[in-house]
Each structure stands twice: as C-alpha cells, then as structure tokens.
Design an enzyme around this catalytic site. Sequence first.
Site, PDB file in Angstrom:
ATOM      1  N   SER A   1       0.868  -1.190   0.000  1.00 31.07           N
ATOM      2  CA  SER A   1       0.000   0.000   0.000  1.00 31.07           C
ATOM      3  C   SER A   1       0.898   1.232   0.000  1.00 31.07           C
ATOM      4  CB  SER A   1      -0.851  -0.018   1.274  1.00 31.07           C
ATOM      5  OG  SER A   1      -1.521   1.199   1.479  1.00 31.07           O
TER       6      SER A   1
ATOM      7  N   TYR B   1      -1.615  -1.105  10.726  1.00 28.06           N
ATOM      8  CA  TYR B   1      -1.652  -1.419   9.286  1.00 28.06           C
ATOM      9  C   TYR B   1      -0.410  -0.851   8.594  1.00 28.06           C
ATOM     10  CZ  TYR B   1      -3.739  -1.305   4.516  1.00 28.06           C
ATOM     11  OH  TYR B   1      -4.021  -1.466   3.173  1.00 28.06           O
TER      12      TYR B   1
END
Length: 251
Positions: free
Chosen positions: A136, A149
């Site tokens: 990401s 995350y």
Amino acid sequence: MNLADKHVVISGGGSGVGAEMAVQFAQAGAKVTILGRRAEALDEVAQNCDALPVTCDVTNRDGLSAGLFVASDLNGPVDIAIANAGAAPSLPFEKMSVMDFEDSLAVNLTGVFNLWQVCLPGMKAQGWGRLIAVSSTAGLKGYPYVSGYCAAKHGVIGLTRALAVELARSGVTVNAICPGFIETPMLQRSIDTIVSKTGMRPEQAAKSLRSGNPQGRFIQPDEVAKAALWLASEGAASVNGTALPISGGEI
Ligand code: NAP
C-alpha cells in the site's frame, strides 16, 4: 499477456482487488487458485472465472499449507503467488491493544510471509517464480489511525527488498505493489468508519480520501490487477525488490 500453464495463487481472491486479479489472470490463460476465509465469496468469484476456491486463513500456517497442497495437486506447482489478503481496521494508537496490533501484523505481514514461504520451494525447484505482495502507499508513508496497518505494510516492503536480493539468482523475483485508496469493499468500510466517528456525510468522507490522490480519484482494482500481470510476465524478469506505487502521484 499469455500465462498459459502458469498456476497463480491469489490470497484474498473473494473480493475487491483479489477478485479482479482472478478474472484477469484467468483471461491471460493461467490456472487460478483463490484463497480466503469466506467460502461463499470465493465460490462466487470462482464461478465467474473458473478458479479453484480454497477456504483458508493466511494467518494459520497449517491450514494454508494444507490448502495449497490440494491446489498444487490439481493445478501443479505454484508459479505465481500473490499475497493480497489484508485488513485495515482503524484505531487511535493509544486505544490500540497489543492484540489489535498483533492481529494487524498477522494478516498483513505474517500472512505474506506464510504464503510466500509455502510456495517458494516449488518455484526454486523449477528455477522460475514470481512472489508479489499487495502492500500500500501505507507501506511508504504514514496515515493517521492505522498505525498497525502502516507498520505491517512497511514490513511487507522490507520483506520484499530483503528476499529479492536473497533470491536474485534463483529465477524468482519478489515485488510489492503500493496502491493508494482503491474502490473496493475495504475502502467502503473506511468511509463508513469516518462517517460513524465524525458524522460526516458519506460523500464528504469519500471526497476527503480522494483528495489525497493528486489525480483526484480512487484507484480502480483493474489498475492494480494489470500491474500484477505485468510483474508476473517475462518482460518484468529484471524487476526485483521494487515497491511500485499506483497512486496517481501521491507518492
Ligand atoms: P477487500 O475487498 O476487503 O479484500 C481483502 C481480502 O482479504 C478479502 O477477500 C478477505 O477475504 C481477505 N482476507 C482478509 N483476512 C484474511 C485472512 N486472515 N486470511 C485469508 N484471507 C483474508 O479489500 P481490497 O481493497 O481488495 O484489499 C486487497 C489488498 O489491497 C489488501 O492487502 C489491502 O491492504 C490492499 N490495499 C487496499 C487499499 C484500498 O483502499 N482498498 C489501498 C491500498 C492497499 P475473507 O474475509 O473471506 O477472508
């Protein structure tokens, strides 16, 4: 793109990016196995693209190994392993328990480790393979309220870079894709969380997330799938250890 006779395994293949990858790899001629915890979601995608659905949790090493054993028996050794399963619950750092943090590492980082490690021996034996992770932009920069995350996705990039060098002469390449916000069920959950925490209207919340992308839009699953197809191709044989942003210039 011709991936005839290649066996691709895609974790998180029952929705969003993974489901789109399953369709595109099948169209390119690959034998496709999709992994996830929800059998119904996997079955629906599998029916669309003639994929093999395997219900398992990427954080459970024994269950994953057993699932991949069955898949390899039916489709042959895994040539391309795409670690795409992930989850992005949001919490302020100070409210995050150790268990919350470890859960985030388990699915987003250890899940990548597990899938790649189970698939690697077959790739090394045949002198060809592709290990791909969906990290990401959160693997390359920080965002508020998703520190677990972000830590995991940064970890995926470290894993990618180290393993790429370690395997450089084996015929196996290792790369990570780093998308910005993608229009998938995960994004919808993020919007719902903002709405419930702030009282913003859904369109306002979506607009605030879109505005992080200089192109002013969300990335489409199709764009991420095409990057994976390219990384899987012969033309990308020298692309190794990269963290490829797909973010409209955000990073
Ligand atoms: P999604 O639709 O929620 O897909 C995530 C998939 O992961 C689901 O199919 C889920 O299936 C699977 N999964 C979650 N935990 C799992 C586990 N423990 N074991 C096996 N499968 C598991 O979201 P998405 O946007 O397509 O996400 C795909 C990847 O893109 C993720 O790694 C995510 O972090 C990354 N990403 C997303 C965005 C975004 O804005 N959407 C941006 C950058 C990166 P089950 O629930 O059935 O297990």
